[in-house]
Design an enzyme around this catalytic site. Structure first.
Site, mmCIF file in Angstrom:
data_model
loop_
_atom_site.group_PDB
_atom_site.id
_atom_site.type_symbol
_atom_site.label_atom_id
_atom_site.label_comp_id
_atom_site.label_asym_id
_atom_site.label_seq_id
_atom_site.Cartn_x
_atom_site.Cartn_y
_atom_site.Cartn_z
ATOM 1 N N ASP A 91 48.215 35.874 38.571
ATOM 2 C CA ASP A 91 48.360 37.131 37.027
ATOM 3 C C ASP A 91 48.403 36.336 35.957
ATOM 4 O O ASP A 91 48.134 36.495 35.132
ATOM 5 C CB ASP A 91 49.466 37.834 37.261
ATOM 6 C CG ASP A 91 49.493 39.389 38.482
ATOM 7 O OD1 ASP A 91 48.065 39.411 38.727
ATOM 8 O OD2 ASP A 91 50.062 39.941 38.452
ATOM 9 N N ASP A 131 63.513 39.276 37.698
ATOM 10 C CA ASP A 131 62.160 37.753 36.236
ATOM 11 C C ASP A 131 62.715 38.537 34.856
ATOM 12 O O ASP A 131 63.321 37.487 34.589
ATOM 13 C CB ASP A 131 61.493 37.906 36.870
ATOM 14 C CG ASP A 131 61.076 37.472 38.345
ATOM 15 O OD1 ASP A 131 62.230 36.655 39.112
ATOM 16 O OD2 ASP A 131 60.085 37.117 39.187
ATOM 17 N N SER A 171 57.712 40.912 47.869
ATOM 18 C CA SER A 171 57.724 40.615 46.938
ATOM 19 C C SER A 171 56.190 41.631 46.704
ATOM 20 O O SER A 171 55.151 41.344 47.579
ATOM 21 C CB SER A 171 56.605 39.165 45.882
ATOM 22 O OG SER A 171 55.813 39.409 44.964
ATOM 23 N N ARG A 182 45.281 44.624 35.357
ATOM 24 C CA ARG A 182 45.835 43.703 34.570
ATOM 25 C C ARG A 182 45.372 43.519 33.289
ATOM 26 O O ARG A 182 45.914 43.796 32.248
ATOM 27 C CB ARG A 182 45.787 41.776 34.801
ATOM 28 C CG ARG A 182 46.879 41.472 35.931
ATOM 29 C CD ARG A 182 48.063 42.248 36.109
ATOM 30 N NE ARG A 182 49.281 41.873 36.866
ATOM 31 C CZ ARG A 182 50.210 42.731 37.640
ATOM 32 N NH1 ARG A 182 50.154 44.275 37.516
ATOM 33 N NH2 ARG A 182 50.854 42.562 38.306
#
Length: 408
Positions: free
Chosen positions: A124, A15, A178, A95
């Protein structure tokens, strides 16, 4: 001449690799990649060459592992922050630290925008963007998966886009789990996990751990010490927090500790199913709780539990850089003043079994807890206490009897 610089949160995966030429082509940006290391290990190998080969002008690899452990993990551990009673916030806690570093690099490079590769369905995107808005409201945020100019909807499309732009890397088109990994945990989504009726294929899935049934047949004793709510040693060896987590990951993974299968409620409104491996974190949270049982009074523990649940929600929703998180953390820190002592436990086939706790600030009194009457407690004192404590119940029952009698 480009329109300016954009800092891309870069992992080296398909990605974010496809995003590099896309940013250059669609927005005419000079792309500065930034990979923030939270302890993901070998995933960082070869990133420099890959980023530059894919068209980035520069790559920063920023190690925030100790900052992550000391300033994000420890406050959540001290609070006992666990989302929906299962998820130990491994991705959520990382994050805000990543976003803060992205902002720092954006300022250093005088970038006009920050870009992330989070999808429009996940949490996210919220966590990254709320943190960036709180720290740098003047910097533009680009989210390709929500951008009308982004027209790639599969791995195959991204691979073809990369090849069309001279980027031929060994990305597999077939599906896999994932995953998100850092020092605290690894998460797994996709494949059979998308169907809650199916059992996870643990033989194929697990990375940090073994299934409990394949753990050793003999238990292993572990001793930890804490000072004011901060872990200081494991089995007599003093270490910094990050090394303690590494050691606990090793021990917990060996004994099948901390494997969680959960269907959780995402912030965006949907349910998602995932498996989390948090071997060291599960041990650390349990050890902290084991010590707090000994030193915290009942009223403080009750409020702290509520604050822990609230902090879990705040962190999960990406609201780290808020007055509310600061206020909750301030309360929690005030409860940790006397959380000092030693905890001992056994690890055995997915279980953490208590084996003794000591603290110089222990509120446990053997003389009070025993059945023997002592100077501080007379069994007869309970008579008056129960009378007053139960008075509202008795008054209500008497009133209901009176009403029932009058209605006959």
């Amino acid at each position: 001449m480009s329109k300016g610089k954009v800092v891309l949160a870069y992992s080296g995966g398909l990605d974010t690799t496809a995003i590099i030429p896309w940013l250059k082509e669609v927005y005419d940006y000079d792309v500065i990649c930034c990979c923030v290391d939270c302890g993901q290990g070998e995933e960082l190998d070869g990133l420099q060459e890959r980023a530059l080969y894919s068209g980035a002008s520069k790559l920063y690899i920023e190690d925030i592992t100790d900052d992550f452990c000391e300033n994000y993990i420890i406050p959540c551990v001290q609070a006992g922050a666990v989302y929906e009673n299962k998820y130990l916030l491994g991705t959520s806690m990382a994050r805000p630290g990543i976003a803060a570093k992205l902002v720092e690099i954006a300022r250093k490079e005088d970038a006009v925008a920050i870009c992330h590769g989070a999808t429009g369905k996940g949490n996210d995107q919220i966590r990254f963007e709320l943190a960036i808005k709180a720290l740098a409201p003047d910097i533009q945020i680009i989210a390709p998966w929500r951008d009308s100019k982004w027209n790639m909807d599969s791995r195959e499309a991204e691979i073809e886009y990369c090849k069309a732009h001279g980027i031929d890397l060994p990305f597999a088109a077939d599906s896999s789990y994932s995953r998100d990994r850092n020092l605290w945990h690894i998460s797994h989504e996709g494949l059979e996990l998308e169907d809650p009726s199916l059992e996870p294929n643990y033989e194929h899935l697990l990375v940090l751990s073994v299934p409990p049934e394949k753990a050793p047949d003999e238990p292993e004793y572990v001793t930890m010490t804490f000072e004011q709510g901060v872990p200081k040693s494991v089995n007599g060896v003093e270490m910094k927090v990050s090394d303690i987590i590494r050691k606990l990951n090793e021990l917990g993974g060996k004994h099948g500790i901390g494997i969680v299968d959960i269907v959780e409620n995402r912030v965006v409104g949907m349910k998602s199913r995932g498996v989390y491996e948090t071997p060291g974190g599960t041990i650390l949270l349990e050890a902290q709780k084991q010590l707090e049982e000994l030193v915290l009074d009942r009223a403080t523990m009750e409020v702290k539990k509520d604050m822990g649940n609230k902090l879990a929600q705040v962190v999960y929703e990406g609201k780290w850089f808020t007055p509310l998180r600061e206020a909750i953390q301030a309360f929690v820190e005030s409860t940790q003043k006397y959380v000092t002592g030693e905890v001992k436990f056994r690890l055995y086939k997915g279980n953490i079994i208590k084996a003794g706790t000591t603290s110089p600030f222990s509120l446990y009194s053997e003389s009070l807890a025993s059945f023997t009457t002592g100077d501080l407690y007379d069994h007869h004192d309970a008579d008056g206490f129960i009378t007053l404590f139960g008075l509202p119940l008795k008054v209500r029952a008497m009133k209901m009897q009176e009403v029932e009698k009058n209605n006959k």
